[in-house]
Motif scaffolding. Sequence first.
Motif, PDB file in Angstrom:
ATOM      1  N   TYR A   1       0.935  -1.219  -0.114  1.00 40.16           N
ATOM      2  CA  TYR A   1       0.087  -0.143   0.081  1.00 40.16           C
ATOM      3  C   TYR A   1       0.885   1.235   0.167  1.00 40.16           C
ATOM      4  CZ  TYR A   1      -2.842   3.894   2.057  1.00 40.16           C
ATOM      5  OH  TYR A   1      -3.339   4.878   2.060  1.00 40.16           O
ATOM      6  N   ASP A   2       1.883   1.283   1.083  1.00 42.67           N
ATOM      7  CA  ASP A   2       2.666   2.371   0.930  1.00 42.67           C
ATOM      8  C   ASP A   2       3.565   2.697  -0.394  1.00 42.67           C
ATOM      9  OD1 ASP A   2       2.029   2.995   3.521  1.00 42.67           O
ATOM     10  OD2 ASP A   2       3.754   2.036   4.439  1.00 42.67           O
ATOM     11  N   ASN A   3       4.111   1.401  -1.106  1.00 46.66           N
ATOM     12  CA  ASN A   3       4.467   1.814  -2.440  1.00 46.66           C
ATOM     13  C   ASN A   3       3.533   2.388  -3.353  1.00 46.66           C
ATOM     14  OD1 ASN A   3       7.001   0.739  -1.180  1.00 46.66           O
ATOM     15  ND2 ASN A   3       6.771  -0.972  -1.991  1.00 46.66           N
ATOM     16  N   LEU A   4       2.511   1.918  -3.321  1.00 44.11           N
ATOM     17  CA  LEU A   4       1.390   2.618  -4.423  1.00 44.11           C
ATOM     18  C   LEU A   4       1.091   3.669  -4.256  1.00 44.11           C
ATOM     19  CD1 LEU A   4      -0.794  -0.722  -4.611  1.00 44.11           C
ATOM     20  CD2 LEU A   4       0.673   0.135  -6.442  1.00 44.11           C
ATOM     21  N   ARG A   5       0.972   4.028  -2.757  1.00 42.56           N
ATOM     22  CA  ARG A   5       0.632   5.788  -2.509  1.00 42.56           C
ATOM     23  C   ARG A   5       1.913   6.455  -2.810  1.00 42.56           C
ATOM     24  NH1 ARG A   5       0.364   6.101   3.366  1.00 42.56           N
ATOM     25  NH2 ARG A   5       2.222   6.759   3.272  1.00 42.56           N
ATOM     26  N   GLU A   6       3.022   6.002  -2.576  1.00 42.37           N
ATOM     27  CA  GLU A   6       4.098   6.896  -2.815  1.00 42.37           C
ATOM     28  C   GLU A   6       4.261   7.250  -4.292  1.00 42.37           C
ATOM     29  OE1 GLU A   6       7.575   5.398  -0.646  1.00 42.37           O
ATOM     30  OE2 GLU A   6       6.414   5.703   1.315  1.00 42.37           O
ATOM     31  N   SER A   7       3.940   6.103  -5.135  1.00 38.36           N
ATOM     32  CA  SER A   7       4.139   5.990  -6.571  1.00 38.36           C
ATOM     33  C   SER A   7       3.108   7.031  -7.154  1.00 38.36           C
ATOM     34  CB  SER A   7       4.166   4.847  -7.024  1.00 38.36           C
ATOM     35  OG  SER A   7       2.925   4.085  -6.956  1.00 38.36           O
ATOM     36  N   GLY A   8       1.946   7.327  -6.460  1.00 36.82           N
ATOM     37  CA  GLY A   8       0.865   8.516  -6.764  1.00 36.82           C
ATOM     38  C   GLY A   8      -0.056   7.519  -7.520  1.00 36.82           C
ATOM     39  N   TYR A   9      -0.216   6.126  -7.254  1.00 39.69           N
ATOM     40  CA  TYR A   9      -1.267   5.253  -7.897  1.00 39.69           C
ATOM     41  C   TYR A   9      -2.810   5.723  -7.499  1.00 39.69           C
ATOM     42  CZ  TYR A   9      -3.702   1.169  -9.220  1.00 39.69           C
ATOM     43  OH  TYR A   9      -4.578   0.395  -9.987  1.00 39.69           O
ATOM     44  N   TYR A  10      -2.801   5.886  -6.251  1.00 41.90           N
ATOM     45  CA  TYR A  10      -4.379   6.165  -5.925  1.00 41.90           C
ATOM     46  C   TYR A  10      -4.452   7.861  -6.184  1.00 41.90           C
ATOM     47  CZ  TYR A  10      -3.453   2.035  -3.022  1.00 41.90           C
ATOM     48  OH  TYR A  10      -3.307   0.878  -2.548  1.00 41.90           O
ATOM     49  N   ASN A  11      -3.747   8.553  -6.225  1.00 46.36           N
ATOM     50  CA  ASN A  11      -4.017  10.028  -6.715  1.00 46.36           C
ATOM     51  C   ASN A  11      -4.434  10.049  -8.291  1.00 46.36           C
ATOM     52  OD1 ASN A  11      -3.564  11.228  -4.425  1.00 46.36           O
ATOM     53  ND2 ASN A  11      -1.286  11.421  -4.692  1.00 46.36           N
ATOM     54  N   ASN A  12      -3.571   9.068  -9.048  1.00 42.20           N
ATOM     55  CA  ASN A  12      -3.837   8.937 -10.507  1.00 42.20           C
ATOM     56  C   ASN A  12      -5.329   8.215 -10.653  1.00 42.20           C
ATOM     57  OD1 ASN A  12      -1.416   9.864 -11.109  1.00 42.20           O
ATOM     58  ND2 ASN A  12      -0.251   8.035 -11.415  1.00 42.20           N
ATOM     59  N   LEU A  13      -5.974   7.375  -9.856  1.00 44.58           N
ATOM     60  CA  LEU A  13      -7.143   6.845  -9.879  1.00 44.58           C
ATOM     61  C   LEU A  13      -8.206   7.873  -9.693  1.00 44.58           C
ATOM     62  CD1 LEU A  13      -7.104   3.494  -7.701  1.00 44.58           C
ATOM     63  CD2 LEU A  13      -7.242   3.689 -10.310  1.00 44.58           C
ATOM     64  N   ILE A  14      -8.035   8.660  -8.562  1.00 44.22           N
ATOM     65  CA  ILE A  14      -8.858   9.807  -8.214  1.00 44.22           C
ATOM     66  C   ILE A  14      -8.945  10.831  -9.356  1.00 44.22           C
ATOM     67  CG2 ILE A  14      -9.279  11.705  -6.736  1.00 44.22           C
ATOM     68  CD1 ILE A  14      -8.167   9.821  -4.568  1.00 44.22           C
ATOM     69  N   SER A  15      -7.873  11.307  -9.986  1.00 38.88           N
ATOM     70  CA  SER A  15      -7.541  12.264 -11.034  1.00 38.88           C
ATOM     71  C   SER A  15      -8.412  11.847 -12.144  1.00 38.88           C
ATOM     72  CB  SER A  15      -6.380  13.103 -11.086  1.00 38.88           C
ATOM     73  OG  SER A  15      -5.409  12.035 -11.486  1.00 38.88           O
ATOM     74  N   ALA A  16      -8.238  10.629 -12.670  1.00 42.97           N
ATOM     75  CA  ALA A  16      -8.500  10.189 -13.746  1.00 42.97           C
ATOM     76  C   ALA A  16      -9.801   9.506 -13.784  1.00 42.97           C
ATOM     77  CB  ALA A  16      -7.706   9.136 -14.427  1.00 42.97           C
ATOM     78  N   ASN A  17     -10.484   9.656 -12.671  1.00 45.05           N
ATOM     79  CA  ASN A  17     -11.699   9.118 -12.334  1.00 45.05           C
ATOM     80  C   ASN A  17     -11.891   7.691 -12.661  1.00 45.05           C
ATOM     81  OD1 ASN A  17     -14.286   9.555 -11.346  1.00 45.05           O
ATOM     82  ND2 ASN A  17     -15.240  10.114 -13.033  1.00 45.05           N
ATOM     83  N   VAL A  18     -11.046   6.743 -12.459  1.00 47.48           N
ATOM     84  CA  VAL A  18     -10.817   5.391 -12.598  1.00 47.48           C
ATOM     85  C   VAL A  18     -11.497   4.600 -11.481  1.00 47.48           C
ATOM     86  CG1 VAL A  18      -9.238   3.367 -13.319  1.00 47.48           C
ATOM     87  CG2 VAL A  18      -9.069   5.694 -14.107  1.00 47.48           C
ATOM     88  N   SER A  19     -12.445   3.612 -11.836  1.00 42.25           N
ATOM     89  CA  SER A  19     -12.863   2.558 -10.658  1.00 42.25           C
ATOM     90  C   SER A  19     -12.109   1.444 -10.859  1.00 42.25           C
ATOM     91  CB  SER A  19     -14.450   2.497 -10.872  1.00 42.25           C
ATOM     92  OG  SER A  19     -15.014   3.588 -10.680  1.00 42.25           O
ATOM     93  N   GLN A  20     -11.600   0.642  -9.875  1.00 42.89           N
ATOM     94  CA  GLN A  20     -11.149  -0.546 -10.107  1.00 42.89           C
ATOM     95  C   GLN A  20     -11.881  -1.609  -9.322  1.00 42.89           C
ATOM     96  OE1 GLN A  20      -6.798  -0.645  -9.491  1.00 42.89           O
ATOM     97  NE2 GLN A  20      -6.994  -1.804  -7.927  1.00 42.89           N
ATOM     98  N   ASP A  21     -12.107  -2.771  -9.990  1.00 40.81           N
ATOM     99  CA  ASP A  21     -12.797  -3.906  -9.542  1.00 40.81           C
ATOM    100  C   ASP A  21     -11.954  -5.213  -9.678  1.00 40.81           C
ATOM    101  OD1 ASP A  21     -15.000  -5.205  -8.085  1.00 40.81           O
ATOM    102  OD2 ASP A  21     -15.842  -5.310 -10.138  1.00 40.81           O
ATOM    103  N   ILE A  22     -12.293  -6.004  -8.755  1.00 36.13           N
ATOM    104  CA  ILE A  22     -11.534  -7.413  -8.841  1.00 36.13           C
ATOM    105  C   ILE A  22     -12.554  -8.540  -8.516  1.00 36.13           C
ATOM    106  CG2 ILE A  22     -11.062  -7.468  -6.326  1.00 36.13           C
ATOM    107  CD1 ILE A  22      -8.352  -8.821  -7.149  1.00 36.13           C
TER     108      ILE A  22
END
Length: 179
Positions: free
Chosen positions: A83-104
Motif C-alpha cells: 500500500y505504501d509503495n502504491l501511495r508513494e508512486s501516486g497510484y491512488y492519486n492517479n485513480l482519483i484524478s483520472a476518475n478510474v474505478s477498479q474492481d476485482i
Amino acid sequence: MGFCIYKSYDIVDRAQNRIHILYNGKVLEAIASDRKSNLPVQLRDHIKTFHQYFFTLSPDDRAIQANISKALYLADESAKKQYDNLRESGYYNNLISANVSQDIEVDSVRLDIDQYPYTFTCYATQKLVRASSTATRKLVTQGQVRDLKAQTDNNPHGFLVQGWEVLSNQDTDPKTLQR
C-alpha cells in the motif's frame, strides 16, 4: 454397564453439537461443526475478502482509505508495504484524478493446508473502468495465512495474510477495450 456409559456419552456428545433456532415461528435444527472441517472454505474466503478490499477501489479518497483499512486488518506489514509503495508512486492519486474505478474478481485460490502457515496462490481478474474504456488485467499473488486463534469484528475468520506479494499484474489484451 460399560456399553451404557459409552452410549450415554455418545448421545450427550451428539446433543451438544445440535442447536435449535426459532425462525419465523418455525424450529430449525443447526448442526455445529469444528473449525478444522471448514478450514479450506474459511481460508479461501479470508484470502478473497482481503483481495477484494485491497483491490476494489473507487475514485474517492475516503472510499479508498476505508477499503485499505479493512484490508490491513486481514494482513501483516507486507500488505502495508505494498500500500505504501502504491501511495508513494501516486497510484491512488492517479485513480482519483483520472476518475478510474477498479474492481476485482477472484478466479481461484490454490491452497496448501498440509503445512503451517498455510501457503496460497490467488488468481484474479482486475477491471479498470474509465469513462472512455475498460482495461482488464490478470493478477497473481502469493503468501501465507496464519491462524490468530481469535476472531474479531474486523477479522471475523481470525486469520492473517503474511508474506504477501504480487507475482504478476498484466494486461490481458495489449490494447484497451473500448466501450
